[in-house]
Design a protein around this motif. Structure first.
Motif, short mmCIF file in Angstrom:
data_model
loop_
_atom_site.label_atom_id
_atom_site.label_comp_id
_atom_site.label_asym_id
_atom_site.label_seq_id
_atom_site.Cartn_x
_atom_site.Cartn_y
_atom_site.Cartn_z
N ASN A 32 -7.90 5.31 2.53
CA ASN A 32 -7.60 5.60 3.94
C ASN A 32 -7.04 4.36 4.65
OD1 ASN A 32 -8.44 8.26 3.73
ND2 ASN A 32 -10.52 7.80 4.36
N VAL A 33 -7.61 3.21 4.36
CA VAL A 33 -7.13 1.97 4.97
C VAL A 33 -5.69 1.71 4.55
CG1 VAL A 33 -7.40 -0.55 4.98
CG2 VAL A 33 -9.41 0.91 5.20
N VAL A 34 -5.42 1.84 3.26
CA VAL A 34 -4.07 1.56 2.76
C VAL A 34 -3.07 2.59 3.28
CG1 VAL A 34 -2.65 1.38 0.67
CG2 VAL A 34 -4.88 0.29 0.74
N ASN A 35 -3.47 3.87 3.32
CA ASN A 35 -2.56 4.90 3.87
C ASN A 35 -2.20 4.60 5.32
OD1 ASN A 35 -2.19 6.46 1.59
ND2 ASN A 35 -3.95 7.78 2.03
N GLY A 87 3.48 0.80 -4.40
CA GLY A 87 3.72 -0.64 -4.44
C GLY A 87 2.80 -1.40 -3.50
N ILE A 88 2.63 -0.87 -2.30
CA ILE A 88 1.76 -1.53 -1.33
C ILE A 88 0.30 -1.46 -1.78
CG2 ILE A 88 0.89 -1.40 1.04
CD1 ILE A 88 3.76 -0.49 1.81
N ILE A 89 -0.11 -0.30 -2.27
CA ILE A 89 -1.49 -0.15 -2.76
C ILE A 89 -1.74 -1.08 -3.93
CG2 ILE A 89 -3.08 1.45 -3.92
CD1 ILE A 89 -1.79 3.68 -2.18
N ALA A 90 -0.82 -1.11 -4.89
CA ALA A 90 -0.99 -1.98 -6.06
C ALA A 90 -1.06 -3.44 -5.64
CB ALA A 90 0.15 -1.75 -7.05
N PHE A 91 -0.20 -3.86 -4.72
CA PHE A 91 -0.21 -5.25 -4.27
C PHE A 91 -1.50 -5.57 -3.52
CE2 PHE A 91 0.81 -8.60 -1.16
CZ PHE A 91 1.17 -9.61 -2.05
N THR A 92 -1.96 -4.64 -2.68
CA THR A 92 -3.20 -4.86 -1.94
C THR A 92 -4.39 -4.98 -2.88
OG1 THR A 92 -2.28 -3.58 -0.11
CG2 THR A 92 -4.65 -3.96 -0.08
N ILE A 93 -4.47 -4.10 -3.86
CA ILE A 93 -5.56 -4.16 -4.84
C ILE A 93 -5.48 -5.46 -5.63
CG2 ILE A 93 -6.44 -3.13 -6.98
CD1 ILE A 93 -5.74 -0.40 -5.74
N PHE A 94 -4.28 -5.87 -6.01
CA PHE A 94 -4.08 -7.13 -6.72
C PHE A 94 -4.63 -8.30 -5.90
CE2 PHE A 94 -1.34 -10.90 -7.16
CZ PHE A 94 -1.66 -11.25 -8.47
#
Length: 143
Positions: A32-35, A87-94
């Motif tokens: 939810n935060v990332v969305n 891409g944004i989710i993957a980068f944020t998790i990284f």
């Protein structure tokens, strides 16, 4: 049947199921935060850069719709939005995992006094030092 129930009870109580449930709950909240980050923070500036083009409306029409037939199209805009989201989710998790790893590395370093070292790492560190001392003593006796 009793053995199956006991195995399930051990599985659920020993943490596997609880850890998984906690991970799913945190993952849902993080989603939810990332969305929100993507839709409310990242996409509006991208929309300005592209002259207010809404990607989700972009499509290739294969057959125009009429009263009798439904429109058939390839929704490439939605696909592009999903790729940007990914891409944004993957980068944020990284970045989050990188931060956690840095903190974990500090915590596992027995010489670092900033963060309390977990007991198992502290014990292993002491055992390593004792083995090194023992090896030195054995080397001295053999010479």
């Amino acid at each position: 049947m009793k053995k199956l129930f006991q195995e399930f009870k051990n599985f659920a109580v020993k943490g596997n199921m609880i850890d998984m449930a906690i991970g799913i709950i945190i993952g849902t909240a993080f989603n939810n935060v990332v969305n929100t980050l993507v839709k409310k923070v990242v996409m509006p500036p991208l929309s300005l850069l592209t002259d207010d083009v809404n990607l989700s409306n972009k499509k290739w029409v294969l057959r125009a719709g009429s009263d009798e037939m439904e429109e058939i199209y390839i929704g490439y805009g939605e696909f592009l939005e999903v790729i940007i989201d990914f891409g944004i989710i993957a980068f944020t998790i990284f970045m989050v995992l990188k931060f956690i790893k840095r903190f974990k590395d500090k915590a596992e370093d027995p010489d670092n006094s900033e963060v309390e070292t977990p007991k198992n790492i502290e014990l292993l560190s002491k055992m390593e030092r004792l083995l090194q001392e023992q090896n030195e003593i054995l080397k001295q006796k053999s010479h």
